[in-house]
Enzyme design. Structure first.
Site, mmCIF file in Angstrom:
data_model
loop_
_atom_site.group_PDB
_atom_site.id
_atom_site.type_symbol
_atom_site.label_atom_id
_atom_site.label_comp_id
_atom_site.label_asym_id
_atom_site.label_seq_id
_atom_site.Cartn_x
_atom_site.Cartn_y
_atom_site.Cartn_z
ATOM 1 N N GLY A 1 -0.095 -13.624 -1.935
ATOM 2 C CA GLY A 1 0.879 -13.041 -2.823
ATOM 3 C C GLY A 1 1.808 -12.637 -1.814
ATOM 4 C CB CYS A 2 5.419 -11.754 -2.422
ATOM 5 S SG CYS A 2 5.498 -10.690 -3.800
ATOM 6 C CE1 TYR A 3 5.896 -5.708 -3.168
ATOM 7 C CE2 TYR A 3 4.974 -6.390 -5.110
ATOM 8 C CZ TYR A 3 6.129 -5.732 -4.256
ATOM 9 O OH TYR A 3 6.997 -5.227 -5.019
ATOM 10 C CD GLU B 1 7.403 -8.681 -1.052
ATOM 11 O OE1 GLU B 1 7.414 -9.000 -2.502
ATOM 12 O OE2 GLU B 1 6.452 -8.943 -0.617
#
Lengths: 355, 355, 355, 355
Positions: free
Chosen positions: C155-157, C251
């Site tokens: 996932g991006c996080y 992010e």
């Protein structure tokens, strides 16, 4: 954060309270000294509290949302109508005649039923009401608004455009047949409905023209320009191109006009200064000052500037408003104030929010 | 993240590398297969690393910033010049004639020294160079650019505007004396200098017209329109109003034009389709599709759309570019490619960034 | 703007090409020297051209969208899968084994089927594939990725968080049981689906925490932290709070960590410098320099900074990525490059876009 | 748009009226029923009209800007001081004792002169006044504010943070030595001065931590946490990391706290509900509702939410305010109302502006 209420206040309802114009009407009316909000309808949100639908308005003691069919019309003296067009005329037709109506939808703006049908995709079903409706561009229709039961508030673009053009057209200072109106709006003008083009990632960091030369506000502008020019509506066509700007609020129209013989930009400015002298919400900027939407955010103000063009015989008129206030709910309240004999500025005195 | 370098590459310098156009030239040239960045000047940042000035470009092995007076001109085959106007002509005049120059400033755009003096506040001091300079609107001046030593890249607004208008003017499809150009730009067009109106809180959530009918790009547009119309520059005046839009990049011009007798919007489209067939960076949208700045962000592309107007005898042409790429550094590299006989698209092939 | 293609190129497909990660994969692969895009699926957009779905990618000669069921799997050597979770596992299970899969969905990230079922609302239906899947955090799993047929991109996080934490956890420099991860993301992380909270007017000019201490990326982070700490996944719980930031991309994770006995922020920096020496996409900033999302926009880069805390025994690690590139499609291509024995940086060399 | 004035009104001045806090004080006081603005100072803008400095406030009949040295102190009953720190103490020291002072600068917030000197770069020169100053966090210091002549309004971050933490610290519900405060602010918090990092192109489309674990608001928070915990200020250190968010207004603090033995998130919520019951501007959200800056824009409101953490023994408290209102000018007016025996909410009753 508790709402104050006294029995003498005007009881107001908002139909379609879950949209942005509904929320804006709530925000403004919460601080209106003579109005109490007693009815909020929102069919798909019926049963929900204001806090659930609009968290920023939680804690003010507003009534819960109900469906239109569950509305108690005896509980209101006036309704602000922010419903989709089409729906509006049906519901307004069923209201008791004792209830005054400030309509923020498009349903009663166009006087010619054929034009309505052409642009809004269907026959108008409340033609009697339509005849009775007063076009609620307050500065130009103040006397008629005072006596109206049903006021059709102008669209957001027509509001800014017509404040900028009608005095000039009426005074014969500009050619009503060569009006180029390049319009720009924040995204809230598109409403709270879910559409791909109003997603943050689509509208942000970008500029998008839309409805190029085919926007519904064009015939509305033409209707009024024609009326003030003494022409038939069908004989006036304006160039009108709206653009979606990556900001939430604000609307600005850049009107490129052709001057009448021997007229100058200074003549336009003089006309505005005379015409709008004493107007509580229209400010004609001094020469050189340029209207920006930042000057009016959150307020009912309209600022206007006039400029010479490089092309001989042409000039520019620029006007800025907050589309949700003067362009919608604020002007609606301004009209309501007139309809009930209140101070025209009541509830609308907040200064613009900047930055 | 290390820069690759071979001895056969063209050695390029950027003068004024600390501005946004300089940074954009660095970004693009870092991926150019035939160019090596060997010189970066920035007087006030002299001695600093690229990482200090532009953290996003750290780690790529670029040379440190030096002052112009410390520059080693033998280290470069070509310079991209992003200096302030006025300064530019002085410095370019001192360069060895073996160094080719792609000027991104305004100094060599205007052919008439009087017009330059009038709009840029002083006499031009390098008139010889000025005569030699080729106006670098690539699509319209490709052959001249190929042979040039000094190319004056157009301003960002003229780039979009002239791509949209010159073919029509040249073909006699629109009236060159009735051009209304309503232009909108992201904030990067104002540069990295510290100005109150480009602070986030001032430019954000708002729309601001500026330099209304008095922007320096107007005479530049007029010069080219006149040339392609076969008129004297002094006889052409355009209406040009730019607006500052709350986005970093992107530029869109909405051109409201008067059609020549019996011409239609479809004729304009045909002309574009013929004219721009095979152009690597100009895309004529199919009927109904509307240009948006979101379509070109970060790329050297220009998208054009043609629309009928509501006013009979008028039409609309809309064009969008990224002001920092096709409107500045990208077009500069496109010109450099031609000047060195490289593939015109080299280093410019990245697709637009969306969202 | 025509795509180049040679028969020797790797044939790639994108499943779920109408989402933002799909579009980003297209953007990047358009410039990949060894890949040709031969298949784009998008069930609800089947039959549409890329230009209709993503106007910024018009003109590059990409294939039209087809439905998954109409896909010709023989036309591809590899698929990038950007489908919703749940759907993904079903479709991947049906693919010929000769097709390599780079999955950008969440379906194969969690090794423990119970954890998957708990967080994603249903039993996993492709447990065999799940065992085979390699967790595609490239910098930490490079060797396994090389040999994988199915890579589950993080996932991006988790990507930003784990790049910032795993080396420290593995080296025993920080307490794996006291990790406070305050995360912030641009709106594109929420996808192109229509949701009220990602409308421009809702997400703009505001900051919104969401899924407070209940986001699906928490168990994914815990799985990896536990693994690198030599603990059972169930024994590690992290504090993870994401916030929606009014920007499209980017992010940033602010990791508040407790240092192990006698360890200092300088020790963390040293570890990073050793660990990430030579990494093409990870940049450890020099002391004092602060990561910003502006440093990585549009690129596959990750920047990391280490800071002393005011509370004795604590430190801060901050990392920034572009959620659509290193946080999704870029890392996917990085993995694909490894899976096919290509240069790891192929197609990913563009420098960040700023401003 | 004319200001109303009666001789009975409190006469107020704003020192440093050209900054954003000054403009916000003007906006709010324009609608205050008991206050008249009689003095505006701005040294560098002396002689300019409000309209020139803040076009959105033109037309309201406000006095022109004067320099501090030309100020007539007899014309004011109270001054709001929005001057830079350092300057503030000098000027306040010279005011007649009959003038009450609501200081929005940092000069009188820190009780310990050594801490002031350490963080603000110089000795405090008005120690007598400093002893007299009351810390103006209204909800926690209401009684002292009532009797004060000089009120030092808290910094914007301390306002949100301390409303979120002090009741919990005082009640012993959380560990005052393990407070992780991850803070986020809109750009207006950085003021109207020209700085590169607050340009639209630098702050937009990006997230930037700054002053990581070294912000001046940290010692201010520590001072108050220590006081309410019954500890020495030197013994309390908090982790405080602010982030610059691409929005003009709004501030949100995410406080990651360690619960005291056997305490739960529900206990924190109960404490808040008791403590803030009846507070006009503090709203404790119901379980599950998440504070957002969008809930408070333009208003003096503070919203608080409490959440369980995934890490056992930890919880989260999130608070949001408008940094220019409750975080600065609004709270200043709230304090002034108390100092003059007015209704605490006077002039502060506008509902939040959304969208």
């Amino acid at each position: 954060m508790t709402a104050t209420a006294t029995s003498k206040k005007i009881k107001a309802g908002i139909l379609g309270a879950s949209g942005y114009t509904g929320a804006e009407a709530m925000r403004l009316l919460l601080r209106h000294p003579s109005v109490e909000l007693t009815l909020l309808t929102a069919d798909r949100k019926a049963g929900q509290s204001v806090e659930e639908v609009y968290p920023h308005l939680g804690g003010y003691g507003l009534p819960d949302m109900v469906s239109v069919e569950d509305a108690d019309w005896n509980s209101v003296d006036v309704v602000f109508c922010g419903l989709p067009h089409g729906t509006t005329q049906e519901i307004i037709a069923t209201l008791p005649k004792t209830v005054k109506v400030v309509d923020m939808s498009a349903d009663f703006r166009l006087r010619d039923p054929k034009t309505y049908a052409e642009w809004y995709g269907g026959e108008h079903t409340a033609l009697d009401l339509q005849k009775e409706a007063v076009y609620g561009l307050t500065e130009l229709y103040r006397d008629q608004v005072r006596d109206a039961r049903l006021v059709a508030c102008p669209g957001c673009y027509p509001t800014a455009t017509l404040i900028a053009l009608l005095p000039l057209v009426e005074a014969g200072l500009v050619d009503p047949l060569d009006l180029v109106i390049d319009a720009k709006s924040g995204v809230s003008g598109a409403g709270r409905g879910l559409k791909q083009n109003t997603l943050f990632c689509e509208a942000g960091e970008g500029l998008s023209p839309y409805a190029v030369a085919s926007h519904r506000h064009a015939p509305e502008i033409e209707q009024e320009v024609a009326k003030f020019a003494g022409l038939a509506a069908a004989d006036v066509r304006v160039n009108f191109v709206p653009h979606l700007v990556p900001m939430s609020r604000g609307e600005l129209v850049t009107c490129h006009v052709r001057l009448s013989e021997r007229k100058t930009a200074a003549d336009l400015r003089s006309e505005f200064e005379n015409r709008y002298q004493g107007e509580p919400f229209v400010r004609v900027l001094s020469a050189g000052a340029i209207p920006q939407t930042q000057m009016v955010r959150g307020s009912n103000n309209c600022v206007i500037g006039v400029f010479e063009d490089r092309i001989p015989g042409r000039a520019l008129v620029i006007a800025a408003i907050d589309n949700l206030v003067k362009g919608s709910s604020g002007q609606a309240i301004q009209n309501m104030n007139l309809m009930f004999g209140l101070e025209e500025t009541a509830g609308l005195e907040q200064a613009p929010l900047f930055p």
